[in-house]
Design an enzyme around this catalytic site. Structure first.
Site, PDB file in Angstrom:
ATOM      1  CD  GLU A   1      -1.492  -2.425   1.797  1.00  0.00           C
ATOM      2  OE1 GLU A   1      -2.313  -3.223   2.201  1.00  0.00           O
ATOM      3  OE2 GLU A   1      -0.372  -2.498   2.096  1.00  0.00           O
TER       4      GLU A   1
ATOM      5  CB  CYS B   1      -1.618  -4.368   8.274  1.00  0.00           C
ATOM      6  SG  CYS B   1      -0.434  -3.081   7.874  1.00  0.00           S
TER       7      CYS B   1
END
Length: 244
Positions: free
Chosen positions: A88, A113
């Site tokens: 990401e 996460c």
């Protein structure tokens, strides 16, 4: 003489570190094999040994759609990047110099996460004109029976907070999504996507788990208070988030 040798040695170390860093970044963008795609995207309920996250993404800009691009995370302990980088973060680094994006569509092997969910929340709030659509093969820390209960609750809460931001949509990948990525990764002629056993069953399992996560808004955290961490400014009043 000793000072000169020390300086030369330090320079050599810095050059080695820079080379290793460049190689790690190049590897994060290197072409995948069919085996890597199938291993990392298989939507198993118990996905042991899959410690990396893979990401396919495509952009919609004012000039049209981009081709499908791909990333894998840089692991911790990498020379020059000791903390590693999640996909990401690498994605947002790719986007930072682009000014005309209207949509980012991501296909992740694992859902974000808790830290990456927060990073994506920040990106979306700073770029409200961009639609962020996230498809995940599997849910990261979806299992409430995990020993680290605090981490599970924080991860689920931040995923829920990410879904609560305007212009963000989170879905579970289905057979058509896997096939879509497979075709655009271009593994070569005659290499057709073959669905694995229990793909549809596992898709339904994760879809239901995502519904539960997104609808759970007021569970007491084991450390006290609500597990709705860093709730985004928009849609805070929303009590139930429907799966789109």
């Amino acid at each position: 003489m000793e000072a000169a040798n020390a300086k030369a040695e330090e320079k050599a170390k810095e050059e080695e570190k820079a080379k290793a860093k460049a190689e790690a970044i190049a590897k994060s963008r290197a072409q995948w094999t069919q085996k890597e795609f199938l291993f990392n995207y298989e939507n198993l309920e118990m996905a042991g040994g899959r410690h990396e996250t893979y990401l396919c993404y495509e952009l919609m800009t004012s000039e049209g759609a981009s081709g499908l691009k791909h990333l894998r995370n840089i692991p911790k302990g990498t020379i020059g990047i000791p903390d590693g980088k999640h996909v990401e973060v690498l994605l947002l680094e790719d986007l930072k110099d682009r000014k005309t994006i209207t949509q980012v569509k991501c296909y992740l092997s694992w859902s974000p996460c808790k830290d990456c969910s927060q990073t994506l929340i920040q990106f979306s709030e700073e770029n409200p004109e961009v639609d962020l659509i996230i498809y995940a093969s599997r849910l990261y820390y979806a299992n409430l029976n995990c020993k680290d209960e605090i981490l599970v609750r924080e991860t689920r809460a931040q995923l829920r907070n990410l879904a609560a931001v305007d212009k963000v949509c989170i879905k579970i990948m289905n057979k058509e999504d896997f096939e879509y990525c497979w075709k655009r990764l271009d593994f070569g002629p005659g290499k057709e996507f073959k669905a694995w056993e229990e793909l549809d069953e596992n898709h339904n399992y994760y879809k239901e788990e995502l519904k539960k996560i997104l609808a759970q808004v007021s569970v007491t955290s084991p450390v006290g208070g609500s597990d709705a961490l860093n709730m985004p400014r928009r849609r805070q009043e929303q009590e139930v988030i429907e799966l789109m």
